[in-house]
Design a protein around this motif. Structure first.
Motif, PDB file in Angstrom:
ATOM      1  N   UNK A 174       0.825  -1.218   0.000  1.00 54.52           N
ATOM      2  CA  UNK A 174       0.000   0.000   0.000  1.00 54.52           C
ATOM      3  C   UNK A 174       0.854   1.261   0.000  1.00 54.52           C
ATOM      4  N   UNK A 175       2.042   1.184   0.600  1.00 50.92           N
ATOM      5  CA  UNK A 175       2.937   2.347   0.656  1.00 50.92           C
ATOM      6  C   UNK A 175       3.742   2.514  -0.626  1.00 50.92           C
ATOM      7  N   UNK A 176       3.575   1.595  -1.575  1.00 58.30           N
ATOM      8  CA  UNK A 176       4.252   1.718  -2.855  1.00 58.30           C
ATOM      9  C   UNK A 176       5.648   1.136  -2.915  1.00 58.30           C
ATOM     10  N   UNK A 177       6.016   0.325  -1.909  1.00 57.61           N
ATOM     11  CA  UNK A 177       7.354  -0.276  -1.914  1.00 57.61           C
ATOM     12  C   UNK A 177       7.374  -1.530  -2.785  1.00 57.61           C
ATOM     13  N   UNK A 178       8.534  -1.815  -3.357  1.00 63.69           N
ATOM     14  CA  UNK A 178       8.749  -3.103  -4.008  1.00 63.69           C
ATOM     15  C   UNK A 178       9.013  -4.141  -2.916  1.00 63.69           C
ATOM     16  N   UNK A 179       8.453  -5.330  -3.082  1.00 64.14           N
ATOM     17  CA  UNK A 179       8.456  -6.306  -1.984  1.00 64.14           C
ATOM     18  C   UNK A 179       9.023  -7.650  -2.442  1.00 64.14           C
ATOM     19  N   UNK A 180       9.796  -8.258  -1.559  1.00 59.94           N
ATOM     20  CA  UNK A 180      10.221  -9.639  -1.670  1.00 59.94           C
ATOM     21  C   UNK A 180      10.004 -10.312  -0.333  1.00 59.94           C
ATOM     22  N   UNK A 181      10.245 -11.614  -0.252  1.00 55.91           N
ATOM     23  CA  UNK A 181      10.078 -12.324   1.022  1.00 55.91           C
ATOM     24  C   UNK A 181      11.277 -13.244   1.244  1.00 55.91           C
ATOM     25  N   UNK A 182      11.455 -13.624   2.512  1.00 52.41           N
ATOM     26  CA  UNK A 182      12.456 -14.643   2.826  1.00 52.41           C
ATOM     27  C   UNK A 182      11.877 -15.620   3.828  1.00 52.41           C
ATOM     28  N   UNK A 183      12.484 -16.803   3.866  1.00 50.36           N
ATOM     29  CA  UNK A 183      12.069 -17.854   4.796  1.00 50.36           C
ATOM     30  C   UNK A 183      13.295 -18.295   5.574  1.00 50.36           C
ATOM     31  N   UNK A 184      13.173 -18.274   6.904  1.00 48.29           N
ATOM     32  CA  UNK A 184      14.275 -18.710   7.766  1.00 48.29           C
ATOM     33  C   UNK A 184      14.254 -20.237   7.811  1.00 48.29           C
ATOM     34  N   UNK A 185      15.182 -20.832   7.084  1.00 44.28           N
ATOM     35  CA  UNK A 185      15.194 -22.286   6.902  1.00 44.28           C
ATOM     36  C   UNK A 185      16.013 -22.993   7.979  1.00 44.28           C
ATOM     37  N   UNK A 186      15.560 -24.171   8.312  1.00 45.04           N
ATOM     38  CA  UNK A 186      16.351 -25.113   9.103  1.00 45.04           C
ATOM     39  C   UNK A 186      16.291 -26.488   8.437  1.00 45.04           C
TER      40      UNK A 186
END
Length: 283
Positions: free
Chosen positions: A142-154
């Motif tokens: 909503x704020x207009x940022x480009x977004x990615x995600x990460x996953x903390x893997x084990x």
């Protein structure tokens, strides 16, 4: 007894015959005539990491960035401008940042955000959604940022890494993301973790399995790592098809190999976030 001198021309002829005879002997034996000792070869290229001397990975692209192109902006954040292009400034966040005012974040010069989607437990290995992921995703978009995600893997096997990727895909439910989906595997110091002692070959296979699953679903994939992992654990040559996200806390990154994203601080300050936050550059 009277001394008789050998004429000079005869002496030269005798010497020539001796040299010819030696050459003939070597030729008949199948060996070349002896030559001068060869010049010593150049020493192999090496570089240092801590107290270790490392030999570069053959075929691995090197760090391409011009150290003179790094600088600081008026807020003290690191910048990179080269050939008229400027790297984007971003943050990565999780539930540790609690509630975030994303409008204030965007107004403070932040271009992108990489959000923790979830994590795997380091003891029993369960999969969990980050408590603030959904509100952070909505707020950042909503704020207009480009977004990615990460996953903390084990993950300890490639199958577990694929399971983590499938979990992410089910949560995203085809949500479009301009930034990557990142595999963030970290050791747990001082704890009896299920990942203790995982070897580098298996870790590399886990990262590759995760990334392949993510890219098969139409997203960009990335691998997050620090210098120790990059030099001593991962075989980065197996991961060059994906974005590489380096964590190195310094004014200028001196990591030897290529990377695409750089996390340069874990004590950054940004409007709209209480306390410290990780700061990143996207080249």
């Amino acid at each position: 007894m009277e001394n008789k001198r050998i004429p000079l021309s005869l002496a030269i002829s005798i010497a020539a015959l001796i040299v010819s005879g030696i050459a003939l002997v070597f030729a008949l034996r199948g060996n070349p005539a002896p030559e001068a000792f060869p010049e010593p070869e150049d020493e192999p290229v090496t570089f240092r990491f801590g107290d270790k001397v490392l030999t570069p990975l053959e075929g691995m692209p090197l760090n391409p960035y011009d150290q003179e192109a790094f600088g600081l902006d008026e807020k003290g954040r690191i910048t990179y401008t080269k050939d008229g292009r400027t790297a984007k400034t971003g943050i990565d966040v999780s539930t540790h940042q609690k509630e975030i005012d994303w409008t204030a974040v965007a107004a403070d010069g932040i271009d992108f955000a990489i959000l923790r989607l979830g994590h795997r437990g380091y003891t029993q290995g369960g999969l969990f959604l980050d408590e603030t992921f959904e509100q952070n995703l909505k707020g950042a978009l909503d704020a207009g940022l480009e977004v990615g995600v990460y996953f903390f893997s084990q993950a300890v096997t490639p199958d577990e890494a694929r399971q983590e990727a499938d979990y992410i895909l089910s949560v995203l439910d085809r949500q479009e993301l301009p930034f990557p989906v990142a595999f963030d595997w970290e050791s747990i110091p001082g704890a009896d973790a299920r990942t203790d002692g995982l070897d580098g070959e298996t870790l590399t296979r886990c990262a590759a399995a995760f990334c392949q699953r993510i890219e098969d679903a139409g997203y960009r994939a990335a691998v997050y790592f620090n210098q120790t992992q990059g030099y001593l654990h991962y075989d980065l040559r197996e991961l060059t098809d994906y974005d590489l996200w380096l964590a190195e806390y310094d004014a200028v990154p001196d990591f030897y190999y290529h990377f695409d994203l750089w996390q340069y601080s874990h004590t950054g300050r940004v409007d709209g976030i209480q306390g410290d936050v990780d700061l990143d550059l996207a080249f």
